[in-house]
Design an enzyme around this catalytic site. Structure first.
Site, PDB file in Angstrom:
ATOM      1  N   SER A  66      -6.871  -0.086   1.957  1.00 57.35           N
ATOM      2  CA  SER A  66      -6.972  -0.402   0.526  1.00 57.35           C
ATOM      3  C   SER A  66      -7.976   0.452  -0.235  1.00 57.35           C
ATOM      4  O   SER A  66      -8.002   0.408  -1.470  1.00 57.35           O
ATOM      5  CB  SER A  66      -7.319  -1.881   0.337  1.00 57.35           C
ATOM      6  OG  SER A  66      -6.208  -2.692   0.611  1.00 57.35           O
ATOM      7  N   LYS A  69      -6.598   2.626  -2.880  1.00 61.44           N
ATOM      8  CA  LYS A  69      -6.234   2.075  -4.191  1.00 61.44           C
ATOM      9  C   LYS A  69      -7.167   2.564  -5.297  1.00 61.44           C
ATOM     10  O   LYS A  69      -6.767   2.618  -6.465  1.00 61.44           O
ATOM     11  CB  LYS A  69      -6.241   0.549  -4.121  1.00 61.44           C
ATOM     12  CG  LYS A  69      -5.225  -0.009  -3.140  1.00 61.44           C
ATOM     13  CD  LYS A  69      -5.411  -1.512  -2.912  1.00 61.44           C
ATOM     14  CE  LYS A  69      -4.453  -2.026  -1.851  1.00 61.44           C
ATOM     15  NZ  LYS A  69      -4.670  -3.474  -1.572  1.00 61.44           N
ATOM     16  N   TYR A 193       3.556   3.362  -0.859  1.00 60.95           N
ATOM     17  CA  TYR A 193       2.381   2.488  -0.730  1.00 60.95           C
ATOM     18  C   TYR A 193       1.890   2.429   0.717  1.00 60.95           C
ATOM     19  O   TYR A 193       0.694   2.619   0.991  1.00 60.95           O
ATOM     20  CB  TYR A 193       2.730   1.092  -1.237  1.00 60.95           C
ATOM     21  CG  TYR A 193       1.667   0.059  -0.972  1.00 60.95           C
ATOM     22  CD1 TYR A 193       0.508   0.011  -1.736  1.00 60.95           C
ATOM     23  CD2 TYR A 193       1.814  -0.876   0.051  1.00 60.95           C
ATOM     24  CE1 TYR A 193      -0.474  -0.934  -1.492  1.00 60.95           C
ATOM     25  CE2 TYR A 193       0.841  -1.820   0.304  1.00 60.95           C
ATOM     26  CZ  TYR A 193      -0.299  -1.848  -0.471  1.00 60.95           C
ATOM     27  OH  TYR A 193      -1.273  -2.781  -0.218  1.00 60.95           O
ATOM     28  N   TYR A 245     -11.545  -8.264  -2.626  1.00 58.16           N
ATOM     29  CA  TYR A 245     -10.661  -9.422  -2.580  1.00 58.16           C
ATOM     30  C   TYR A 245     -11.423 -10.681  -2.986  1.00 58.16           C
ATOM     31  O   TYR A 245     -12.184 -10.657  -3.949  1.00 58.16           O
ATOM     32  CB  TYR A 245     -10.005  -9.542  -1.200  1.00 58.16           C
ATOM     33  CG  TYR A 245      -9.494  -8.233  -0.667  1.00 58.16           C
ATOM     34  CD1 TYR A 245      -8.547  -7.494  -1.378  1.00 58.16           C
ATOM     35  CD2 TYR A 245      -9.957  -7.704   0.537  1.00 58.16           C
ATOM     36  CE1 TYR A 245      -8.072  -6.277  -0.900  1.00 58.16           C
ATOM     37  CE2 TYR A 245      -9.486  -6.491   1.021  1.00 58.16           C
ATOM     38  CZ  TYR A 245      -8.549  -5.785   0.296  1.00 58.16           C
ATOM     39  OH  TYR A 245      -8.098  -4.586   0.763  1.00 58.16           O
ATOM     40  N   VAL A 263      -8.834  -2.966   5.094  1.00 57.90           N
ATOM     41  CA  VAL A 263      -8.757  -3.727   6.342  1.00 57.90           C
ATOM     42  C   VAL A 263      -8.850  -2.831   7.570  1.00 57.90           C
ATOM     43  O   VAL A 263      -8.893  -3.332   8.693  1.00 57.90           O
ATOM     44  CB  VAL A 263      -7.489  -4.608   6.402  1.00 57.90           C
ATOM     45  CG1 VAL A 263      -7.513  -5.650   5.302  1.00 57.90           C
ATOM     46  CG2 VAL A 263      -6.222  -3.761   6.339  1.00 57.90           C
TER      47      VAL A 263
END
Length: 311
Positions: A66, A69, A193, A245, A263
Site C-alpha cells: 500500500s 498508493k 492495482y 488504516y 502489509v
C-alpha cells in the site's frame, strides 16, 4: 544536526529492534508474503543534504504494497488535478483497509485514496485512455525516476498471488463499478492495482523515492520539482490522517509524522524539511501496520525531536 548523531541514532535503533522478540505477525492472507522471514528489519533516513543513515537490512527488497498508493495518488493528481476528489474522499475511514461497509453507505465513493477501495479508484483514473501494460509501465517508471534506480521491479510472484486470492478487492471494485465510480473493465483496473502493490523496493530506494515529500515537492539533490509545495503538503496531510488504516490516529499520536504503511511491513515516513525515512519489518499489528516499524519510528522521532507536533 550532525551526520554522526543521525548515523548513531539509526544504528542504535536497528540494534534494539534486532533484539526484540515481539515482532508481530506476517500477512498470511497473501501466500507469497506469508513466506517472508519475520526476523527482517531495515531502517534508512535520508536528510536534506542527501546524507544516508542506514541500519539493518537497508538494501533488502520487500513488497511495498500500500505504500505504492502514495505514488499513484501523486501521479493521478498530476494527470487529473482536483478531479481525483470526485472519485475519492479525503477523510479517515476508521475501518479496516479492505472494508466494504462504508462503500455501501456512501454510494461507492471511498473515504480516502489510501484504503484499498480508494487506491483502486485512483488506479482506474491512471488507467483511463491506456492499456494496462502502459499504465503499469508509467507507474513503475515514476518509481524508478524518484528513487534514481532503474533496477526497481515488480515481484510477479507476489502480484500473481494477490490476483489468485484478492476476492475482497474484486468485491470492492465491482461494487464501485456498479455506482459508476470506475470507468475501465474491473479486471484491467485490478490487474494494474495488484501489480503496483507488488513493486519491490529496499528501504534505501523507498526513502529516496519519498524525498520530494519532505522538501516541499522538490528533490533537494537534483532540484527537480515533482509536485508543487502545496500539493506536497496536502499529500503529507493525507498520510498523517489516513496513512495507516484504522491505526492512523495511533501512529500520529506515537510517531507524529506523516507516513504510509503497507502489509509487506514497510513504512514511508516524512519529517518535513528534515528527512525522508523508510523502515521495514514484516510482522504486522492488528491494523495491518508494521509492529516494529512503528516502534522504531517512535524512537527515532523522540530521540531527534522530529515530531511535527514539537519536541
Amino acid at each position: 544536526m550532525s551526520t554522526d548523531l543521525l548515523d548513531r541514532t539509526v544504528a542504535e535503533i536497528a540494534e534494539e529492534m534486532a533484539q526484540r522478540t515481539d515482532r508481530g505477525e506476517v500477512a498470511n492472507y497473501i501466500p507469497e508474503l506469508a513466506r517472508v522471514d519475520p526476523q527482517g528489519f531495515g531502517l534508512v533516513v535520508i536528510d536534506a543534504d542527501g546524507h544516508v543513515a542506514a541500519g539493518g537490512d537497508a538494501d533488502l527488497p520487500f513488497s511495498i504494497q500500500s505504500i505504492s498508493k502514495v505514488f499513484t495518488l501523486t501521479l493521478a493528481l498530476g494527470k487529473a488535478g482536483d478531479r481525483v476528489w470526485r472519485r475519492v474522499g479525503r477523510e479517515p475511514s476508521g475501518t479496516a483497509f479492505n472494508s466494504i461497509v462504508q462503500l455501501e453507505r456512501e454510494r461507492g465513493i471511498p473515504r480516502n485514496p489510501f484504503i484499498n477501495a480508494g487506491a483502486i479508484a485512483v488506479t482506474d483514473l491512471i488507467l483511463s485512455g491506456h492499456q494496462p501494460r502502459e499504465a503499469l509501465g508509467e507507474i513503475l517508471r515514476f518509481m524508478q525516476f524518484l528513487a534514481a534506480d532503474s533496477a526497481i521491479t515488480i515481484d510477479e510472484a507476489v502480484a500473481a498471488s494477490e490476483q489468485r486470492t484478492g476476492f475482497r478487492n474484486a468485491a470492492l471494485a465491482n461494487y464501485m463499478k456498479s455506482f459508476g465510480v470506475l470507468d475501465n473493465p474491473v479486471d484491467y483496473t485490478l490487474g494494474v492495482y495488484f501489480h503496483h502493490c507488488a513493486i519491490a523496493m529496499s528501504c534505501r530506494q523507498l526513502a529516496m523515492a519519498g524525498r520530494f515529500l519532505a522538501h516541499n515537492g522538490r528533490n533537494p539533490s537534483t532540484g527537480h520539482n515533482v509536485v508543487s509545495a502545496q500539493r506536497a503538503r496536502r499529500i503529507n496531510a493525507l498520510m498523517l490522517t489516513c496513512g495507516h488504516y484504522d491505526g492512523s490516529g495511533e501512529f500520529a499520536y506515537r510517531v507524529g509524522l506523516p507516513g504510509k504503511s503497507g502489509v509487506g511491513g514497510g513504512v514511508l515516513a516524512v519529517a518535513p524539511g528534515k528527512a525522508s525515512i523508510a523502515v521495514w519489518s514484516p510482522g504486522l499489528d492488528a491494523s495491518g501496520n508494521s509492529h516494529l516499524g512503528r516502534i522504531a519510528l517512535e524512537a527515532l522521532t523522540k530521540r531527534l525531536g522530529w515530531s511535527i507536533f514539537g519536541v
